[in-house]
Design an enzyme around this catalytic site. Structure first.
Site, mmCIF file in Angstrom:
data_model
loop_
_atom_site.group_PDB
_atom_site.id
_atom_site.type_symbol
_atom_site.label_atom_id
_atom_site.label_comp_id
_atom_site.label_asym_id
_atom_site.label_seq_id
_atom_site.Cartn_x
_atom_site.Cartn_y
_atom_site.Cartn_z
ATOM 1 N N TYR A 101 16.504 10.662 15.449
ATOM 2 C CA TYR A 101 16.562 10.249 16.853
ATOM 3 C C TYR A 101 15.710 9.015 17.114
ATOM 4 O O TYR A 101 15.907 8.326 18.120
ATOM 5 C CB TYR A 101 16.093 11.378 17.779
ATOM 6 C CG TYR A 101 16.961 12.606 17.819
ATOM 7 C CD1 TYR A 101 18.183 12.663 17.148
ATOM 8 C CD2 TYR A 101 16.554 13.731 18.534
ATOM 9 C CE1 TYR A 101 18.967 13.807 17.180
ATOM 10 C CE2 TYR A 101 17.336 14.881 18.574
ATOM 11 C CZ TYR A 101 18.530 14.915 17.893
ATOM 12 O OH TYR A 101 19.307 16.043 17.922
ATOM 13 N N HIS A 143 18.690 18.859 9.193
ATOM 14 C CA HIS A 143 19.561 18.351 10.250
ATOM 15 C C HIS A 143 21.047 18.436 9.864
ATOM 16 O O HIS A 143 21.884 18.904 10.635
ATOM 17 C CB HIS A 143 19.196 16.902 10.571
ATOM 18 C CG HIS A 143 19.624 16.462 11.924
ATOM 19 N ND1 HIS A 143 19.006 15.456 12.615
ATOM 20 C CD2 HIS A 143 20.620 16.906 12.743
ATOM 21 C CE1 HIS A 143 19.593 15.285 13.781
ATOM 22 N NE2 HIS A 143 20.584 16.151 13.884
#
Length: 402
Positions: free
Chosen positions: A174, A232
């Site tokens: 992110y 992730h």
């Protein structure tokens, strides 16, 4: 006479587990099968209610606070059984872990021994899983930070913390861990009140990179540990074996860098491989795309069969479900917003949700989803909206979906 026993290991000291269970005198709010309980004035009889509103009357038979167990009989219940006696017990499993056992004996009435054993074993197993989830503390509602960067994510986190959020979900990819950390530090909220999740990016999955990358994340987040670290996405083409990165993640937990570990975007087969690597008990959650248009039932059912919690991301489907007429009608009946209804739907199914927003009004509104109580009819209508519409499936990264 038939009998069954279910058990679960929880990485929490026995005294803390027993404190939460609270003995016979505590309301069993961790047991999803029992939404309501009343204790008699003498403290030896409690009347419970199952989801259908039927009464279950239990009598305390034995209690030992030091040995951490209590036994009870059932005086009245809508079960096809009689002569029911059960015991709930907490035993040490090392210095900082516990085994919780729930056992029962009963005589079937109108059903086979196998049927009644399966019935009670299911109740026990569901209850113990709910207890573990409550103990491990994956909260039901948090705030995500996907696609939020710079001052935008700092404002979002600040507003969220001011509104009362204590769960923050970020990730290495992110590119906002430093800003999230700065916003948390500026908030003055004590670290112990927060539940922080980050995710390991695919470039850091190898044994030699995973822990160093997590330490970099901790430095950016300005904390000595995170509460949950997830893989992730699985490695592209299996370049890094599941066994390797799950073992490294488990080592990160052993070093105290993260309190819990889990996975994200894992299929049933990938979950099987992760379980083979570290055991199902070690995997706190699988964070997956899940919303009314993609209910991901195969993955959910397998995860639940292994005691793995589900975290729903993209619960509002980028806002697509908010204009659905079925959801709009349900929202109107409850005096709620469509977003509140969808979040309440996911939480009632037992999922954690992490919606993101840059607007304080939306952050405040999402919190109110905790107060929306959907009916079985509401839930059935939303269940019927599933159309396997997946919105996140990046080329070269996504696995072969179930």
């Amino acid at each position: 006479m038939a009998s069954t026993i279910a058990s679960i290991t929880i990485p929490v000291a026995p005294a803390r587990v027993w404190q939460l269970i609270g003995g016979f005198n505590a309301l069993p709010d961790w047991l999803p099968y029992i939404p309501h309980s009343e204790l008699s004035e003498g403290g030896r009889v409690r009347t419970l209610a199952n989801p259908a509103g039927e009464a279950i009357v239990e009598r305390l038979e034995a209690f030992n606070d030091q040995e951490r167990f209590y036994s009870y009989s059932i005086l009245q219940a809508p079960f096809p059984a009689r002569d029911y006696l059960a015991t709930l017990r907490v035993k040490p499993a090392g210095d900082s872990a516990s085994v919780v056992e729930w056992s029962g004996s009963f005589t079937p009435v109108g059903v086979t021994e196998q049927e009644i054993m399966q019935h009670f074993h299911g109740i026990y197993t569901d209850g113990l899983r709910a207890l573990k989830e409550k103990m491990m503390g994956i909260p039901a509602l948090g705030m995500g930070t996907f696609r939020l960067q710079g001052d935008v994510v700092m404002d979002s986190v600040r507003n969220g913390l001011e509104a009362g959020y204590r769960v923050i979900d970020t990730a290495q990819i992110y590119g906002n861990e430093a800003e999230v950390g700065a916003a948390i530090a500026a908030s003055g909220v004590p670290r112990e009140e927060l539940f922080i999740t980050t995710k390991i990016w695919i470039e850091n999955l190898s044994r030699d990179k995973l822990i160093p990358s997590l330490k970099e994340s901790l430095a950016k987040l300005r904390t000595d540990y995170v509460d949950l670290t997830l893989i992730h996405w699985p490695s592209r083409g299996g370049e890094v074996p599941v066994q390797e990165f799950m073992a490294a993640l488990a080592e990160a937990k052993a070093q105290g860098l993260t309190r819990q570990i889990g996975v994200s975007n894992f299929t049933v087969e990938l979950m099987r491989q992760a379980i083979d690597a570290v055991g199902a008990d070690a995997i706190a959650t699988n964070q997956i795309e899940l919303h009314p248009y993609l209910q991901n039932r195969k993955v959910v059912e397998f995860a639940r069969s292994q005691g793995i919690h589900i975290t729903s991301y993209m619960t509002l489907a980028y806002g697509k479900v908010l204009g659905d007429p079925v959801i709009a009608k349900i929202a109107e009946r409850h005096g709620a917003t469509p977003a509140q209804v969808v979040l309440a739907w996911a939480m009632k199914l037992g999922y954690a949700v992490i919606p993101s927003s840059t607007q304080r009004a939306n952050l405040d509104s999402n919190l109110k989803a905790l107060n929306v109580k959907l009916s079985d009819s509401d839930m059935a209508q939303i269940a019927a909206l599933d159309r396997n519409e997946r919105l996140t499936s990046p080329d070269g990264l996504a696995p072969a979906w179930d």
